[in-house]
Design an enzyme around this catalytic site. Structure first.
Site, PDB file in Angstrom:
ATOM      1  N   ASP A  25       9.198   2.354   1.319  1.00  0.00           N
ATOM      2  CA  ASP A  25       8.454   1.184   1.785  1.00  0.00           C
ATOM      3  C   ASP A  25       6.955   1.490   1.832  1.00  0.00           C
ATOM      4  OD1 ASP A  25       8.142  -1.387   2.695  1.00  0.00           O
ATOM      5  OD2 ASP A  25       8.553  -0.904   4.783  1.00  0.00           O
ATOM      6  N   ARG A  38      -0.599  -5.030  -5.763  1.00  0.00           N
ATOM      7  CA  ARG A  38       0.638  -4.389  -5.304  1.00  0.00           C
ATOM      8  C   ARG A  38       1.271  -3.526  -6.393  1.00  0.00           C
ATOM      9  NH1 ARG A  38       3.427  -6.295  -1.011  1.00  0.00           N
ATOM     10  NH2 ARG A  38       5.403  -6.054  -2.124  1.00  0.00           N
ATOM     11  N   HIS A  42       3.301   0.446  -6.679  1.00  0.00           N
ATOM     12  CA  HIS A  42       4.575   0.802  -7.300  1.00  0.00           C
ATOM     13  C   HIS A  42       4.378   1.917  -8.332  1.00  0.00           C
ATOM     14  CE1 HIS A  42       6.617  -2.408  -5.261  1.00  0.00           C
ATOM     15  NE2 HIS A  42       5.912  -3.351  -5.859  1.00  0.00           N
ATOM     16  N   THR A  71      19.011  -6.830  -3.387  1.00  0.00           N
ATOM     17  CA  THR A  71      19.474  -8.158  -3.784  1.00  0.00           C
ATOM     18  C   THR A  71      18.532  -9.241  -3.265  1.00  0.00           C
ATOM     19  OG1 THR A  71      20.953  -8.090  -1.852  1.00  0.00           O
ATOM     20  CG2 THR A  71      21.917  -7.557  -3.992  1.00  0.00           C
ATOM     21  N   LEU A 136      21.902  18.167  -7.832  1.00  0.00           N
ATOM     22  CA  LEU A 136      21.605  17.037  -6.937  1.00  0.00           C
ATOM     23  C   LEU A 136      22.130  15.767  -7.561  1.00  0.00           C
ATOM     24  CD1 LEU A 136      19.941  15.806  -4.462  1.00  0.00           C
ATOM     25  CD2 LEU A 136      18.113  15.436  -6.140  1.00  0.00           C
TER      26      LEU A 136
END
Length: 250
Positions: A25, A38, A42, A71, A136
């Site tokens: 977040d 924005r 990202h 979703t 992993l």
């Protein structure tokens, strides 16, 4: 093995969290605070992701699940949804070979409907490339929702009962868990949410039943292996009782 960063050594952990889940977040807020769109947050988040995966490998974490696209994220602006879909596809394409070199197995958790077919193809190709790795398990939750996963499991069980292959009295917690998206993955030990928000946002509701939570104030683009290691050390200091309790009378 993932490369150490500048000679950094992971902390000594007596019992590292086996399964760490992260809500990544703060990308948009990080970017906007710097006068950037924005989408730039990202993009910077990709570097944070690779740094964190490397730190998880170095610390001995065996399962790492990240919330890449929920979703509910379809409710964002069409332009941001398009960017996130294309960006997710391209990140997987760019990074799959590197993660393969690190011994990481790439998995996908989520629903197929609405998800771009090009994203699904990249996810499936990345899994095929890395499926025999065992250092992993890196799980990407894309078009994922905790309630959706539980509803899909319930539908699958209902169909089995309708066919007569499963009796209602045979529906136990273990049976239900075996119908989730990744039935062989262990429950989450540590749930980390970056950027200071303190909510689950519909992420791994079943798997987080006894998870420890850490709400790290660092925005995701500024997060990395050192922040992960600090959170793993904090987790190691937690007293996990799983519903049990012992008197400690002085």
């Amino acid at each position: 093995m993932a490369p150490f960063e500048g000679g950094l050594q992971p902390p000594h952990l007596d019992a590292p969290a086996r399964h760490v889940a992260i809500i990544m977040d703060g990308n948009g807020r990080w970017a906007n605070a710097r006068g950037l769109p924005r989408t730039e947050g990202h993009k910077r988040g990709e570097i944070a992701l690779m740094n964190t995966i490397a730190g998880a490998v170095e610390a001995g974490v065996k399962h790492l699940t990240v919330y890449a696209f929920s979703t509910e994220n379809w409710n964002r602006s069409p332009s941001e949804v398009r960017f996130l879909m294309g960006y997710s596809r391209n990140v997987i394409r760019r990074r799959a070979a590197q993660l393969h070199e690190w011994g990481v197995r790439i998995n996908w958790w989520g629903r197929r409907p609405r998800l771009w077919r090009s994203v699904i193809r990249e996810l499936e190709a990345a899994h095929a490339l890395t499926q025999h790795n065992d250092r992993l398990d890196f799980n990407m939750a894309i078009n994922y929702g905790g309630r959706a996963e539980i509803a899909d499991a319930a539908q699958r069980i209902a169909r089995e009962v309708q066919r007569g292959t499963l009796k209602p009295r045979g529906i136990t917690e273990d049976v239900f868990a075996s119908r989730l998206y990744a039935p062989h993955s262990p429950d989450v030990d540590l749930l980390i949410r970056t950027s200071g928000e303190q909510r689950l946002s519909n992420f791994l509701l079943w798997q987080c039943a006894y998870a420890e939570f850490i709400f790290n104030p660092t925005p995701w683009p500024a997060y990395g292996r050192r922040e992960l290691w600090d959170d793993l050390l904090a987790f190691e200091g937690r007293d996990r009782r799983f519903g049990g309790a012992v008197d400690k009378v002085n």
